[in-house]
Design a protein around this motif. Structure first.
Motif, PDB file in Angstrom:
ATOM      1  N   PHE A   1       0.834  -1.201   0.000  1.00 40.28           N
ATOM      2  CA  PHE A   1       0.000   0.000   0.000  1.00 40.28           C
ATOM      3  C   PHE A   1       0.874   1.258   0.000  1.00 40.28           C
ATOM      4  O   PHE A   1       0.663   2.167  -0.801  1.00 40.28           O
ATOM      5  N   ASN A   2       1.854   1.301   0.884  1.00 36.35           N
ATOM      6  CA  ASN A   2       2.745   2.465   0.956  1.00 36.35           C
ATOM      7  C   ASN A   2       3.540   2.659  -0.328  1.00 36.35           C
ATOM      8  O   ASN A   2       3.654   3.776  -0.832  1.00 36.35           O
ATOM      9  N   LEU A   3       4.107   1.567  -0.837  1.00 42.07           N
ATOM     10  CA  LEU A   3       4.913   1.676  -2.057  1.00 42.07           C
ATOM     11  C   LEU A   3       4.079   2.156  -3.236  1.00 42.07           C
ATOM     12  O   LEU A   3       4.526   2.975  -4.037  1.00 42.07           O
ATOM     13  N   TYR A   4       2.854   1.663  -3.342  1.00 45.07           N
ATOM     14  CA  TYR A   4       2.011   2.006  -4.484  1.00 45.07           C
ATOM     15  C   TYR A   4       1.323   3.363  -4.300  1.00 45.07           C
ATOM     16  O   TYR A   4       1.434   4.243  -5.142  1.00 45.07           O
ATOM     17  N   CYS A   5       0.613   3.511  -3.199  1.00 48.69           N
ATOM     18  CA  CYS A   5      -0.229   4.700  -3.006  1.00 48.69           C
ATOM     19  C   CYS A   5       0.536   5.929  -2.536  1.00 48.69           C
ATOM     20  O   CYS A   5       0.186   7.048  -2.891  1.00 48.69           O
ATOM     21  N   ILE A   6       1.554   5.730  -1.742  1.00 49.19           N
ATOM     22  CA  ILE A   6       2.259   6.879  -1.180  1.00 49.19           C
ATOM     23  C   ILE A   6       3.529   7.193  -1.970  1.00 49.19           C
ATOM     24  O   ILE A   6       3.787   8.333  -2.311  1.00 49.19           O
ATOM     25  N   GLU A   7       4.304   6.156  -2.277  1.00 46.83           N
ATOM     26  CA  GLU A   7       5.569   6.376  -2.991  1.00 46.83           C
ATOM     27  C   GLU A   7       5.385   6.459  -4.506  1.00 46.83           C
ATOM     28  O   GLU A   7       6.246   6.983  -5.202  1.00 46.83           O
ATOM     29  N   GLY A   8       4.293   5.892  -5.029  1.00 45.95           N
ATOM     30  CA  GLY A   8       4.021   5.985  -6.460  1.00 45.95           C
ATOM     31  C   GLY A   8       4.702   4.940  -7.332  1.00 45.95           C
ATOM     32  O   GLY A   8       4.799   5.113  -8.546  1.00 45.95           O
ATOM     33  N   TYR A   9       5.172   3.857  -6.728  1.00 44.32           N
ATOM     34  CA  TYR A   9       5.786   2.799  -7.529  1.00 44.32           C
ATOM     35  C   TYR A   9       4.717   2.032  -8.294  1.00 44.32           C
ATOM     36  O   TYR A   9       3.574   1.937  -7.860  1.00 44.32           O
ATOM     37  N   LYS A  10       5.095   1.459  -9.415  1.00 45.79           N
ATOM     38  CA  LYS A  10       4.216   0.595 -10.212  1.00 45.79           C
ATOM     39  C   LYS A  10       4.318  -0.819  -9.659  1.00 45.79           C
ATOM     40  O   LYS A  10       5.288  -1.176  -9.001  1.00 45.79           O
ATOM     41  N   HIS A  11       3.297  -1.642  -9.956  1.00 46.78           N
ATOM     42  CA  HIS A  11       3.286  -3.006  -9.425  1.00 46.78           C
ATOM     43  C   HIS A  11       4.507  -3.814  -9.875  1.00 46.78           C
ATOM     44  O   HIS A  11       5.042  -4.604  -9.099  1.00 46.78           O
ATOM     45  N   GLN A  12       4.950  -3.599 -11.087  1.00 45.75           N
ATOM     46  CA  GLN A  12       6.135  -4.324 -11.574  1.00 45.75           C
ATOM     47  C   GLN A  12       7.368  -3.954 -10.742  1.00 45.75           C
ATOM     48  O   GLN A  12       8.156  -4.819 -10.369  1.00 45.75           O
TER      49      GLN A  12
END
Length: 186
Positions: free
Chosen positions: A136-147
């Protein structure tokens, strides 16, 4: 009259810090530590442990300054080191588990308009299982893509999507419970 420089010479400060100038390193630390503690706190519930991880990450920042290429944001470069150090810490502590679950539901709306305070939202995020919270943090807060998340965490892209979906569902359920409690309908 004393003139105060409104624009720091960031490149010069970085160069001095890379040459082990302690004053320059202190200036960088002072400028970025509050925000970076917030980043570490997103991944590590305990404030004191988050601070320890942040300090360790700053040591890596200072030893790696010669590798900073002045492309992109310096703060972004520091932030990436912080996130990677948090992930490393959690791996060593074996506090992260991921369910290999390829099932996920694509969310159509992700906004939680609940009137919750930042502290309340952080408490809800802290209550997520470690794997859910990290994705959640990596995707929603940091903006990383799933890959990118899958590569960073050594999981499949489907597992990353699934973890995010489960995290969002849990958060929404918790927000709904709070709303019902506040409205006296529970």
């Amino acid at each position: 009259m004393k003139v105060i420089s409104l624009h720091r010479d960031e490149a010069g400060l970085i160069r001095q810090a890379a040459e082990n100038n302690r004053h320059a390193q202190q200036q960088i630390y002072t400028a970025h530590a509050p925000k970076m503690l917030g980043v570490c706190r997103q991944y590590i519930k305990d404030l004191h442990l988050a601070e320890d991880v942040m300090i360790t990450a700053f040591m890596k920042v200072f030893t790696g300054l010669k590798n900073f290429e002045h492309k992109g944001s310096f703060e972004g470069w520091i932030r990436r080191i912080m996130v990677n150090e948090c992930i490393s810490y959690l791996r060593v502590q074996k506090k992260v588990g991921f369910l290999e679950d390829e099932f996920y539901v694509e969310d159509t709306h992700n906004n939680i308009e609940s009137g919750l305070s930042v502290d309340d939202i952080q408490t809800l995020i802290d209550a997520l299982p470690e794997g859910y919270r990290m994705v959640f943090n990596l995707y929603c807060i940091e903006g990383y893509k799933h890959q990118e998340i899958a590569t960073m965490l050594g999981i499949s892209e489907g597992t990353s999507k699934s973890q995010l979906s489960h995290a969002r569902k849990m958060l929404q359920e918790q927000v709904n419970k709070l709303k019902n409690y506040e409205n006296g309908t529970e």
